[in-house]
Design a protein around this motif. Structure first.
Motif, PDB file in Angstrom:
ATOM      1  N   MET A 121       0.823  -1.215   0.000  1.00 36.55           N
ATOM      2  CA  MET A 121       0.000   0.000   0.000  1.00 36.55           C
ATOM      3  C   MET A 121       0.853   1.258   0.000  1.00 36.55           C
ATOM      4  O   MET A 121       0.531   2.234  -0.692  1.00 36.55           O
ATOM      5  CB  MET A 121      -0.932  -0.012   1.207  1.00 36.55           C
ATOM      6  N   SER A 122       1.939   1.242   0.765  1.00 35.46           N
ATOM      7  CA  SER A 122       2.831   2.405   0.763  1.00 35.46           C
ATOM      8  C   SER A 122       3.417   2.640  -0.618  1.00 35.46           C
ATOM      9  O   SER A 122       3.555   3.788  -1.067  1.00 35.46           O
ATOM     10  CB  SER A 122       3.960   2.192   1.782  1.00 35.46           C
ATOM     11  N   THR A 123       3.739   1.558  -1.313  1.00 34.15           N
ATOM     12  CA  THR A 123       4.243   1.674  -2.687  1.00 34.15           C
ATOM     13  C   THR A 123       3.194   2.297  -3.590  1.00 34.15           C
ATOM     14  O   THR A 123       3.493   3.180  -4.409  1.00 34.15           O
ATOM     15  CB  THR A 123       4.644   0.289  -3.226  1.00 34.15           C
ATOM     16  N   ALA A 124       1.943   1.848  -3.440  1.00 30.68           N
ATOM     17  CA  ALA A 124       0.858   2.390  -4.263  1.00 30.68           C
ATOM     18  C   ALA A 124       0.652   3.880  -3.995  1.00 30.68           C
ATOM     19  O   ALA A 124       0.425   4.666  -4.936  1.00 30.68           O
ATOM     20  CB  ALA A 124      -0.434   1.617  -3.991  1.00 30.68           C
ATOM     21  N   GLU A 177       3.402  10.766  -6.118  1.00 32.71           N
ATOM     22  CA  GLU A 177       4.591  11.316  -6.749  1.00 32.71           C
ATOM     23  C   GLU A 177       4.534  11.307  -8.277  1.00 32.71           C
ATOM     24  O   GLU A 177       5.195  12.128  -8.918  1.00 32.71           O
ATOM     25  CB  GLU A 177       5.836  10.543  -6.294  1.00 32.71           C
ATOM     26  N   TYR A 178       3.734  10.410  -8.859  1.00 33.23           N
ATOM     27  CA  TYR A 178       3.789  10.241 -10.314  1.00 33.23           C
ATOM     28  C   TYR A 178       2.425  10.324 -11.005  1.00 33.23           C
ATOM     29  O   TYR A 178       2.268  11.068 -11.970  1.00 33.23           O
ATOM     30  CB  TYR A 178       4.456   8.896 -10.656  1.00 33.23           C
ATOM     31  N   LEU A 179       1.428   9.601 -10.532  1.00 33.93           N
ATOM     32  CA  LEU A 179       0.160   9.512 -11.272  1.00 33.93           C
ATOM     33  C   LEU A 179      -0.853  10.578 -10.858  1.00 33.93           C
ATOM     34  O   LEU A 179      -1.595  11.085 -11.715  1.00 33.93           O
ATOM     35  CB  LEU A 179      -0.456   8.118 -11.070  1.00 33.93           C
ATOM     36  N   HIS A 180      -0.946  10.876  -9.590  1.00 37.54           N
ATOM     37  CA  HIS A 180      -1.890  11.867  -9.059  1.00 37.54           C
ATOM     38  C   HIS A 180      -3.333  11.543  -9.447  1.00 37.54           C
ATOM     39  O   HIS A 180      -4.105  12.426  -9.828  1.00 37.54           O
ATOM     40  CB  HIS A 180      -1.520  13.274  -9.543  1.00 37.54           C
ATOM     41  N   VAL A 181      -3.697  10.283  -9.314  1.00 36.21           N
ATOM     42  CA  VAL A 181      -5.059   9.860  -9.645  1.00 36.21           C
ATOM     43  C   VAL A 181      -6.015  10.239  -8.522  1.00 36.21           C
ATOM     44  O   VAL A 181      -7.107  10.771  -8.762  1.00 36.21           O
ATOM     45  CB  VAL A 181      -5.111   8.331  -9.894  1.00 36.21           C
ATOM     46  N   LEU A 182      -5.612   9.971  -7.278  1.00 39.79           N
ATOM     47  CA  LEU A 182      -6.441  10.296  -6.120  1.00 39.79           C
ATOM     48  C   LEU A 182      -5.844  11.471  -5.368  1.00 39.79           C
ATOM     49  O   LEU A 182      -4.628  11.543  -5.172  1.00 39.79           O
ATOM     50  CB  LEU A 182      -6.543   9.087  -5.185  1.00 39.79           C
ATOM     51  N   THR A 183      -6.711  12.399  -4.961  1.00 35.88           N
ATOM     52  CA  THR A 183      -6.264  13.553  -4.188  1.00 35.88           C
ATOM     53  C   THR A 183      -7.107  13.649  -2.927  1.00 35.88           C
ATOM     54  O   THR A 183      -8.295  13.978  -2.981  1.00 35.88           O
ATOM     55  CB  THR A 183      -6.390  14.851  -4.998  1.00 35.88           C
ATOM     56  N   MET A 184      -6.491  13.324  -1.787  1.00 30.58           N
ATOM     57  CA  MET A 184      -7.175  13.395  -0.502  1.00 30.58           C
ATOM     58  C   MET A 184      -6.208  13.955   0.524  1.00 30.58           C
ATOM     59  O   MET A 184      -5.005  13.669   0.470  1.00 30.58           O
ATOM     60  CB  MET A 184      -7.668  12.001  -0.062  1.00 30.58           C
ATOM     61  N   GLU A 185      -6.728  14.746   1.456  1.00 37.02           N
ATOM     62  CA  GLU A 185      -5.861  15.401   2.439  1.00 37.02           C
ATOM     63  C   GLU A 185      -5.099  14.394   3.290  1.00 37.02           C
ATOM     64  O   GLU A 185      -3.933  14.594   3.631  1.00 37.02           O
ATOM     65  CB  GLU A 185      -6.700  16.311   3.339  1.00 37.02           C
ATOM     66  N   LYS A 186      -5.760  13.284   3.661  1.00 37.41           N
ATOM     67  CA  LYS A 186      -5.148  12.291   4.530  1.00 37.41           C
ATOM     68  C   LYS A 186      -4.379  11.224   3.768  1.00 37.41           C
ATOM     69  O   LYS A 186      -3.738  10.367   4.382  1.00 37.41           O
ATOM     70  CB  LYS A 186      -6.229  11.604   5.373  1.00 37.41           C
ATOM     71  N   LEU A 187      -4.417  11.286   2.440  1.00 37.48           N
ATOM     72  CA  LEU A 187      -3.743  10.267   1.628  1.00 37.48           C
ATOM     73  C   LEU A 187      -2.282  10.672   1.440  1.00 37.48           C
ATOM     74  O   LEU A 187      -1.824  10.992   0.337  1.00 37.48           O
ATOM     75  CB  LEU A 187      -4.434  10.120   0.269  1.00 37.48           C
ATOM     76  N   VAL A 188      -1.542  10.648   2.549  1.00 38.29           N
ATOM     77  CA  VAL A 188      -0.145  11.047   2.525  1.00 38.29           C
ATOM     78  C   VAL A 188       0.715   9.894   3.027  1.00 38.29           C
ATOM     79  O   VAL A 188       0.245   9.002   3.740  1.00 38.29           O
ATOM     80  CB  VAL A 188       0.095  12.309   3.385  1.00 38.29           C
TER      81      VAL A 188
END
Length: 366
Positions: free
Chosen positions: A137-140, A146-157
């Motif tokens: 999951m960390s890899t995903a 860093e590369y795809l920017h498919v999902l954008t969520m504040e907590k998705l760090v």
């Protein structure tokens, strides 16, 4: 476990705590010492000890040594933000963990659903599975952020997911605890144990989802459920656990786990309040983190490393008291006051070296 290996793990744990203070007093603009703080304890030390315990040979195999060395590079590259190497190493680490899990258990976790399998074995496989899933999951998340920017969520760090590496340590400690509980079969105690297994595992997963979507009331409901489950584990262990010296340390460890549940509930209420700011609750998060890593998780890892040595010569009450003082008071305050951070490190060194190097009573009597 041989003395040199115990010394290595002890030094790694102490370095992890020191890096927890490095970012406070020596901040670097582009680098986050918190990652070294988390990885040295949870992944490098904790992950290696999980594999060591799974092997059960009393030594590190070449495969486990490979995991240890690779995890150290993983921590370094994650700290330096060199993400291509982190991705590459992460996949290798997950593959090593899965090879252990499949050898010890099975490709698919069928034992989760078997009433004949002990709850201890269920927690053991869950620990390995959680460790490999955490790496994947960390890899995903790295690839997305860093590369795809498919999902954008504040907590998705990344740091949110990196904190998840502490959960496999919790599960392996629970495996040890349930291995000491009598009547762990189809009796009422066995049924309660199975309920605790599912409640804790599903509860943490569901709670993590609610964190990502910032749903506060469901978070409170899940945290209260986890609090009840952990309290039930404590009751089962105190009442039905075999009388061993390890029991004192592990009961203390469950106490730390209950503290983290309470601090988690309080933190959620703070988030829901109108005047909430991250700075105002930083102290609570620090208490929560130290109670989890250097309280609960340390108890489990120390017992695993000394599993074949008990009973050992130490004043359990004194060590436990210093442990609580250090993890809940000195360590959190040390992030605000430099002098107290020195006291916290000294207290932690005392705890770690006492737990790792107190003499085996049998050896003293020979």
């Amino acid at each position: 476990m041989n003395p040199m290996l115990k010394l290595f793990f002890a030094v790694m744990m102490i370095m992890a705590l020191i890096f927890g203070y490095a970012g406070v007093y020596f901040p670097l603009e582009q680098y986050d010492f918190e990652r070294l703080h988390i990885f040295l304890f949870n992944l490098c030390t904790g992950g290696t000890i999980i594999l060591y315990f799974t092997e059960g040979t009393g030594r590190l195999s070449p495969r486990t040594i490979t995991f240890l060395v690779a995890s150290l590079f993983y921590a370094l590259f994650a700290f330096l933000n060199i993400y291509p190497m982190v991705i590459f190493i992460s996949l290798g680490l997950a593959s090593i963990v899965e090879s252990f899990r499949i050898e010890r258990f099975s490709l698919l976790p069928w034992n989760f659903f078997s009433l004949k399998e002990s709850v201890s074995a269920k927690f053991h496989q869950a620990s390995l599975l959680c460790l490999s899933i955490g790496l994947f999951m960390s890899t995903a998340i790295i690839i997305n952020n860093e590369y795809l920017h498919v999902l954008t969520m504040e907590k998705l760090v990344l740091n949110t997911f990196f904190l998840g590496f502490s959960f496999p340590l919790s599960l392996i400690t629970l495996s040890v605890i349930f291995s000491m509980i009598r009547q762990n079969g189809a009796s009422r105690t066995g049924i309660l144990s199975v309920i605790c297994f599912w409640t804790i595992n599903l509860g943490v997963i569901i709670f993590f989802v609610f964190i990502l979507f910032e749903r506060f009331y469901p978070q409170i409901a899940v945290t209260l459920t986890l609090f009840v489950a952990v309290s039930t584990v404590l009751v089962l262990y105190v009442r039905y656990g075999r009388k061993m010296q390890q029991k004192e340390f592990l009961s203390s460890g469950i106490g730390f786990l209950i503290v983290t549940a309470i601090s988690g509930i309080v933190y959620i209420f703070y988030q829901m309040s109108p005047g909430y700011t991250h700075e105002n609750t930083r102290w609570l998060l620090r208490l929560h983190t130290f109670a989890s890593l250097y309280g609960w998780n340390l108890c489990g890892l120390a017992v695993i490393c000394r599993f074949r040595d008990f009973p050992i010569r130490l004043h359990s009450g004194v060590v436990i008291a210093v442990h609580w003082l250090t993890a809940l008071i000195l360590a959190p305050l040390g992030t605000t006051y430099a002098l107290i951070s020195i006291l916290a490190v000294m207290g932690y060194i005392f705890i770690v070296f006492t737990l790792f190097f107190s003499k085996d009573k049998r050896a003293l009597n020979e």
